[in-house]
Design a protein around this motif. Structure first.
Motif, PDB file in Angstrom:
ATOM      1  N   ILE A  77      39.005  -8.700  29.851  1.00 22.34           N
ATOM      2  CA  ILE A  77      39.700  -7.802  30.674  1.00 22.34           C
ATOM      3  C   ILE A  77      41.048  -8.387  30.807  1.00 22.34           C
ATOM      4  O   ILE A  77      42.042  -7.716  30.589  1.00 22.34           O
ATOM      5  N   ALA A  78      41.355  -9.616  30.828  1.00 24.50           N
ATOM      6  CA  ALA A  78      42.568 -10.462  31.028  1.00 24.50           C
ATOM      7  C   ALA A  78      43.207 -10.289  29.571  1.00 24.50           C
ATOM      8  O   ALA A  78      44.551 -10.024  29.540  1.00 24.50           O
ATOM      9  N   LEU A  79      42.442 -10.444  28.605  1.00 29.07           N
ATOM     10  CA  LEU A  79      43.037 -10.120  27.204  1.00 29.07           C
ATOM     11  C   LEU A  79      43.557  -8.593  27.067  1.00 29.07           C
ATOM     12  O   LEU A  79      44.667  -8.445  26.635  1.00 29.07           O
ATOM     13  N   HIS A  80      42.915  -7.938  27.513  1.00 31.24           N
ATOM     14  CA  HIS A  80      43.283  -6.302  27.553  1.00 31.24           C
ATOM     15  C   HIS A  80      44.703  -6.269  28.397  1.00 31.24           C
ATOM     16  O   HIS A  80      45.695  -5.687  27.845  1.00 31.24           O
ATOM     17  N   ALA A  81      44.671  -6.870  29.433  1.00 29.77           N
ATOM     18  CA  ALA A  81      45.736  -6.718  30.488  1.00 29.77           C
ATOM     19  C   ALA A  81      46.942  -7.415  29.730  1.00 29.77           C
ATOM     20  O   ALA A  81      48.133  -6.785  29.963  1.00 29.77           O
ATOM     21  N   LEU A  82      47.037  -8.506  29.061  1.00 30.87           N
ATOM     22  CA  LEU A  82      48.102  -9.112  28.502  1.00 30.87           C
ATOM     23  C   LEU A  82      48.518  -8.162  27.225  1.00 30.87           C
ATOM     24  O   LEU A  82      49.661  -7.986  27.089  1.00 30.87           O
ATOM     25  N   ALA A  83      47.491  -7.514  26.699  1.00 23.67           N
ATOM     26  CA  ALA A  83      47.889  -6.720  25.395  1.00 23.67           C
ATOM     27  C   ALA A  83      48.739  -5.631  25.980  1.00 23.67           C
ATOM     28  O   ALA A  83      49.775  -5.154  25.267  1.00 23.67           O
ATOM     29  N   TRP A  84      48.069  -4.854  27.007  1.00 24.23           N
ATOM     30  CA  TRP A  84      49.250  -3.826  27.796  1.00 24.23           C
ATOM     31  C   TRP A  84      50.398  -4.361  28.033  1.00 24.23           C
ATOM     32  O   TRP A  84      51.468  -3.554  27.927  1.00 24.23           O
ATOM     33  N   ALA A  85      50.447  -5.436  28.738  1.00 28.39           N
ATOM     34  CA  ALA A  85      51.712  -6.062  29.349  1.00 28.39           C
ATOM     35  C   ALA A  85      52.714  -6.125  28.030  1.00 28.39           C
ATOM     36  O   ALA A  85      53.922  -5.837  28.163  1.00 28.39           O
ATOM     37  N   ALA A  86      52.165  -6.877  26.943  1.00 31.56           N
ATOM     38  CA  ALA A  86      53.014  -6.864  25.757  1.00 31.56           C
ATOM     39  C   ALA A  86      53.495  -5.787  25.286  1.00 31.56           C
ATOM     40  O   ALA A  86      54.715  -5.482  24.939  1.00 31.56           O
ATOM     41  N   TRP A  87      52.716  -4.736  25.274  1.00 30.18           N
ATOM     42  CA  TRP A  87      52.999  -3.442  24.654  1.00 30.18           C
ATOM     43  C   TRP A  87      54.029  -2.759  25.290  1.00 30.18           C
ATOM     44  O   TRP A  87      55.070  -2.113  25.025  1.00 30.18           O
ATOM     45  N   LEU A  88      54.010  -2.726  26.850  1.00 30.95           N
ATOM     46  CA  LEU A  88      55.090  -2.157  27.751  1.00 30.95           C
ATOM     47  C   LEU A  88      56.423  -3.060  27.548  1.00 30.95           C
ATOM     48  O   LEU A  88      57.449  -2.550  27.750  1.00 30.95           O
ATOM     49  N   VAL A  89      56.359  -4.472  27.556  1.00 33.90           N
ATOM     50  CA  VAL A  89      57.443  -5.262  27.310  1.00 33.90           C
ATOM     51  C   VAL A  89      58.244  -4.698  26.090  1.00 33.90           C
ATOM     52  O   VAL A  89      59.510  -4.383  25.873  1.00 33.90           O
ATOM     53  N   TRP A  90      57.258  -4.540  25.063  1.00 32.59           N
ATOM     54  CA  TRP A  90      57.910  -4.075  23.573  1.00 32.59           C
ATOM     55  C   TRP A  90      58.639  -2.865  23.785  1.00 32.59           C
ATOM     56  O   TRP A  90      59.722  -2.582  23.338  1.00 32.59           O
ATOM     57  N   ARG A  91      58.034  -2.021  24.447  1.00 34.26           N
ATOM     58  CA  ARG A  91      58.379  -0.626  24.548  1.00 34.26           C
ATOM     59  C   ARG A  91      59.892  -0.515  25.309  1.00 34.26           C
ATOM     60  O   ARG A  91      60.646   0.403  24.899  1.00 34.26           O
ATOM     61  N   PHE A  92      59.900  -1.090  26.341  1.00 33.27           N
ATOM     62  CA  PHE A  92      60.884  -1.042  27.301  1.00 33.27           C
ATOM     63  C   PHE A  92      62.113  -1.826  26.472  1.00 33.27           C
ATOM     64  O   PHE A  92      63.267  -1.624  26.960  1.00 33.27           O
ATOM     65  N   ALA A  93      62.003  -2.730  25.931  1.00 31.92           N
ATOM     66  CA  ALA A  93      62.703  -3.652  25.238  1.00 31.92           C
ATOM     67  C   ALA A  93      63.742  -2.631  23.994  1.00 31.92           C
ATOM     68  O   ALA A  93      64.780  -2.777  23.736  1.00 31.92           O
ATOM     69  N   ARG A  94      62.519  -2.012  23.413  1.00 32.85           N
ATOM     70  CA  ARG A  94      63.117  -1.295  22.393  1.00 32.85           C
ATOM     71  C   ARG A  94      63.792   0.181  22.973  1.00 32.85           C
ATOM     72  O   ARG A  94      65.097   0.684  22.389  1.00 32.85           O
ATOM     73  N   ALA A  95      63.309   0.668  24.158  1.00 33.38           N
ATOM     74  CA  ALA A  95      64.178   1.676  24.733  1.00 33.38           C
ATOM     75  C   ALA A  95      65.534   1.259  25.361  1.00 33.38           C
ATOM     76  O   ALA A  95      66.313   2.125  25.640  1.00 33.38           O
ATOM     77  N   GLY A  96      65.726   0.169  25.906  1.00 35.03           N
ATOM     78  CA  GLY A  96      66.756  -0.393  26.522  1.00 35.03           C
ATOM     79  C   GLY A  96      67.744  -0.970  25.643  1.00 35.03           C
ATOM     80  O   GLY A  96      68.920  -0.557  25.473  1.00 35.03           O
TER      81      GLY A  96
END
Length: 96
Positions: A77-96
């Motif tokens: 579950i922690a691994l999935h949470a980290l993957a989702w967090a990384a995806w969110l960071v990447w997505r917002f970094a790309r948008a910003g």
């Protein structure tokens, strides 16, 4: 957006599969029959089925006490949470 919907659909389907596997394993345990290997249950959790596994553990009271199983599931579950967090960071970094 379509990709996110596909990923969420995969989580839903795999959760149903993991829940069913946990239910079958619980039934086999009660009847003294051949069990589903823990590695298989963990593989289903890793393949996006952890929500169903966690729900089955709570509702069916299966694999809810064994420490080694619980630690591995929470690591998944922690691994999935980290993957989702990384995806969110990447997505917002790309948008910003």
């Amino acid at each position: 957006m379509l990709t996110l919907l596909v990923v969420l659909a995969i989580y839903g389907v795999m959760s149903l599969v993991a829940f069913a596997a946990m239910a079958l394993d619980k039934r086999a345990a009660r009847r003294g029959l051949s069990r589903i290997p823990e590695k298989t249950l963990h593989a289903l959790e890793l393949a996006a089925g952890w929500p169903g596994s966690l729900l089955a553990s709570k509702l069916l009271r299966h694999k809810s006490v064994k420490p080694s199983y619980r630690v591995t599931r929470w690591a998944i579950i922690a691994l999935h949470a980290l993957a989702w967090a990384a995806w969110l960071v990447w997505r917002f970094a790309r948008a910003g």
